[in-house]
Write a protein that holds these residues in place. Sequence first.
Motif, PDB file in Angstrom:
ATOM      1  N   ILE A   1      -2.031  -9.361  -7.837  1.00  0.00           N
ATOM      2  CA  ILE A   1      -3.428  -9.203  -7.415  1.00  0.00           C
ATOM      3  C   ILE A   1      -3.631  -7.766  -6.965  1.00  0.00           C
ATOM      4  O   ILE A   1      -2.801  -7.212  -6.225  1.00  0.00           O
ATOM      5  N   VAL A   2      -4.720  -7.155  -7.403  1.00  0.00           N
ATOM      6  CA  VAL A   2      -5.099  -5.819  -6.937  1.00  0.00           C
ATOM      7  C   VAL A   2      -6.351  -5.956  -6.084  1.00  0.00           C
ATOM      8  O   VAL A   2      -7.316  -6.609  -6.493  1.00  0.00           O
ATOM      9  N   VAL A   3      -6.344  -5.355  -4.897  1.00  0.00           N
ATOM     10  CA  VAL A   3      -7.478  -5.479  -3.976  1.00  0.00           C
ATOM     11  C   VAL A   3      -8.003  -4.104  -3.603  1.00  0.00           C
ATOM     12  O   VAL A   3      -7.292  -3.097  -3.677  1.00  0.00           O
ATOM     13  N   GLU A   4      -9.245  -4.094  -3.178  1.00  0.00           N
ATOM     14  CA  GLU A   4      -9.881  -2.847  -2.735  1.00  0.00           C
ATOM     15  C   GLU A   4      -9.624  -2.573  -1.263  1.00  0.00           C
ATOM     16  O   GLU A   4      -9.521  -1.426  -0.844  1.00  0.00           O
ATOM     17  N   ASP A   5      -9.543  -3.650  -0.472  1.00  0.00           N
ATOM     18  CA  ASP A   5      -9.408  -3.447   0.973  1.00  0.00           C
ATOM     19  C   ASP A   5      -8.727  -4.646   1.623  1.00  0.00           C
ATOM     20  O   ASP A   5      -8.446  -5.658   0.977  1.00  0.00           O
ATOM     21  N   GLU A   6      -8.472  -4.509   2.917  1.00  0.00           N
ATOM     22  CA  GLU A   6      -7.771  -5.527   3.690  1.00  0.00           C
ATOM     23  C   GLU A   6      -8.554  -6.839   3.758  1.00  0.00           C
ATOM     24  O   GLU A   6      -7.962  -7.923   3.834  1.00  0.00           O
TER      25      GLU A   6
ATOM     26  N   HIS B   1       0.876  -1.178   0.000  1.00  0.00           N
ATOM     27  CA  HIS B   1       0.000   0.000   0.000  1.00  0.00           C
ATOM     28  C   HIS B   1       0.907   1.220   0.000  1.00  0.00           C
ATOM     29  O   HIS B   1       2.035   1.182   0.516  1.00  0.00           O
ATOM     30  N   GLY B   2       0.467   2.294  -0.598  1.00  0.00           N
ATOM     31  CA  GLY B   2       1.321   3.466  -0.675  1.00  0.00           C
ATOM     32  C   GLY B   2       2.579   3.153  -1.468  1.00  0.00           C
ATOM     33  O   GLY B   2       2.588   2.288  -2.339  1.00  0.00           O
TER      34      GLY B   2
ATOM     35  N   ASN C   1       0.718   3.073 -10.806  1.00  0.00           N
ATOM     36  CA  ASN C   1      -0.337   2.731  -9.865  1.00  0.00           C
ATOM     37  C   ASN C   1      -0.560   1.222  -9.899  1.00  0.00           C
ATOM     38  O   ASN C   1       0.073   0.505 -10.685  1.00  0.00           O
ATOM     39  N   ALA C   2      -1.440   0.734  -9.055  1.00  0.00           N
ATOM     40  CA  ALA C   2      -1.638  -0.706  -8.915  1.00  0.00           C
ATOM     41  C   ALA C   2      -2.088  -1.355 -10.223  1.00  0.00           C
ATOM     42  O   ALA C   2      -1.587  -2.426 -10.605  1.00  0.00           O
ATOM     43  N   ASP C   3      -3.011  -0.710 -10.926  1.00  0.00           N
ATOM     44  CA  ASP C   3      -3.526  -1.295 -12.166  1.00  0.00           C
ATOM     45  C   ASP C   3      -2.454  -1.329 -13.254  1.00  0.00           C
ATOM     46  O   ASP C   3      -2.350  -2.311 -14.005  1.00  0.00           O
TER      47      ASP C   3
ATOM     48  N   TYR D   1       3.963 -13.785  -4.236  1.00  0.00           N
ATOM     49  CA  TYR D   1       2.807 -13.001  -4.665  1.00  0.00           C
ATOM     50  C   TYR D   1       3.009 -11.550  -4.230  1.00  0.00           C
ATOM     51  O   TYR D   1       3.444 -11.298  -3.101  1.00  0.00           O
ATOM     52  N   VAL D   2       2.709 -10.628  -5.124  1.00  0.00           N
ATOM     53  CA  VAL D   2       2.653  -9.213  -4.765  1.00  0.00           C
ATOM     54  C   VAL D   2       1.205  -8.773  -4.883  1.00  0.00           C
ATOM     55  O   VAL D   2       0.619  -8.798  -5.973  1.00  0.00           O
ATOM     56  N   ILE D   3       0.619  -8.412  -3.744  1.00  0.00           N
ATOM     57  CA  ILE D   3      -0.746  -7.884  -3.704  1.00  0.00           C
ATOM     58  C   ILE D   3      -0.649  -6.374  -3.520  1.00  0.00           C
ATOM     59  O   ILE D   3       0.104  -5.902  -2.670  1.00  0.00           O
ATOM     60  N   ALA D   4      -1.395  -5.628  -4.307  1.00  0.00           N
ATOM     61  CA  ALA D   4      -1.368  -4.170  -4.195  1.00  0.00           C
ATOM     62  C   ALA D   4      -2.767  -3.636  -3.947  1.00  0.00           C
ATOM     63  O   ALA D   4      -3.733  -4.091  -4.565  1.00  0.00           O
ATOM     64  N   THR D   5      -2.856  -2.675  -3.045  1.00  0.00           N
ATOM     65  CA  THR D   5      -4.117  -1.961  -2.861  1.00  0.00           C
ATOM     66  C   THR D   5      -4.220  -0.884  -3.936  1.00  0.00           C
ATOM     67  O   THR D   5      -3.247  -0.555  -4.610  1.00  0.00           O
ATOM     68  N   LYS D   6      -5.387  -0.317  -4.080  1.00  0.00           N
ATOM     69  CA  LYS D   6      -5.599   0.728  -5.076  1.00  0.00           C
ATOM     70  C   LYS D   6      -4.727   1.954  -4.816  1.00  0.00           C
ATOM     71  O   LYS D   6      -4.463   2.743  -5.736  1.00  0.00           O
ATOM     72  N   GLU D   7      -4.285   2.128  -3.579  1.00  0.00           N
ATOM     73  CA  GLU D   7      -3.475   3.300  -3.236  1.00  0.00           C
ATOM     74  C   GLU D   7      -1.984   3.069  -3.472  1.00  0.00           C
ATOM     75  O   GLU D   7      -1.170   3.969  -3.251  1.00  0.00           O
ATOM     76  N   ALA D   8      -1.614   1.877  -3.917  1.00  0.00           N
ATOM     77  CA  ALA D   8      -0.199   1.550  -4.089  1.00  0.00           C
ATOM     78  C   ALA D   8       0.430   2.372  -5.209  1.00  0.00           C
ATOM     79  O   ALA D   8      -0.207   2.655  -6.227  1.00  0.00           O
ATOM     80  N   ARG D   9       1.695   2.717  -5.007  1.00  0.00           N
ATOM     81  CA  ARG D   9       2.498   3.391  -6.024  1.00  0.00           C
ATOM     82  C   ARG D   9       3.853   2.694  -6.061  1.00  0.00           C
ATOM     83  O   ARG D   9       4.580   2.711  -5.074  1.00  0.00           O
TER      84      ARG D   9
END
Length: 254
Positions: free
Chosen positions: A178-183, A102-103, A166-168, A118-126
């Motif tokens: 994987i991109v996720v919306e929340d925890e 995240h971030g 960004n994550a996308d 695995y690298v999981i990223a939240t929408k706020e990831a940079r």
Amino acid sequence: METVVLSFSGNVAVLELNRPDSLNAMDVQMLGELVEALRQIEQSDASIVVIRGRGRGFSAGGDIKTMLSVDDPSQFHGVMNTIQEVITALYMMPKVVVSVVHGPAAGLGLSFALASDYVIATKEARLAMNFIGIGLIPDGGGHFLLAKRVGEVKAKHIIWEGKPMNADEAYELGIVDIVVEDEQQVEQKIAEWQAKPLQAMIATKTLYAKLTKDELLKVLQFETEAQQKMRQTEDHREGVRAFLEKRKPRFQGR
């Protein structure tokens, strides 16, 4: 340990980077404590390892103050050897390793995340392989780990551009899995893996890791040699000055 926090729940180990005031930038203390934490994890009964950053981001990369304080070649090699130990332990870890970003995940912080399965990223990831901004090359196996995911040519372009993604965008390139919306979605994915035959998954990981370990070690050594040369360039000194002065660097190719 102060700069990392390690906890266990069932067959899951959670490793948290804990320098939130510095966006979890990796200094000498954190690198040393990561070595110790990874040893404890490897010796544990955990089958899944989850890595997170506390505060506003995963990790902003190597700590600039640490970089400036290791002008002595022996100190520099000591730091690089510790980085090599961290990345090798993570890459070879006989567990399923998941980095939750995240971030910011930048520079060495991104190399560290890419050593996971695995690298999981939240929408706020940079995410950014942004060493080029201070006239350096990726370390922490960044060349090897990035090329494994996107191919050599694309890896070169990502490294040379150093642009944040960004994550996308990172997902489209294959840098993020994987991109996720929340925890809650992260916990769901962990629960899914817990329901799988984890020992078979780990056996596959171990097979691939043994095949490629020597290549990773060579890249880590080449990165150390090249990074030492880059640290002597005028462009690197200008890049650091510009970073500290919060301005755009004026590189001259020297």
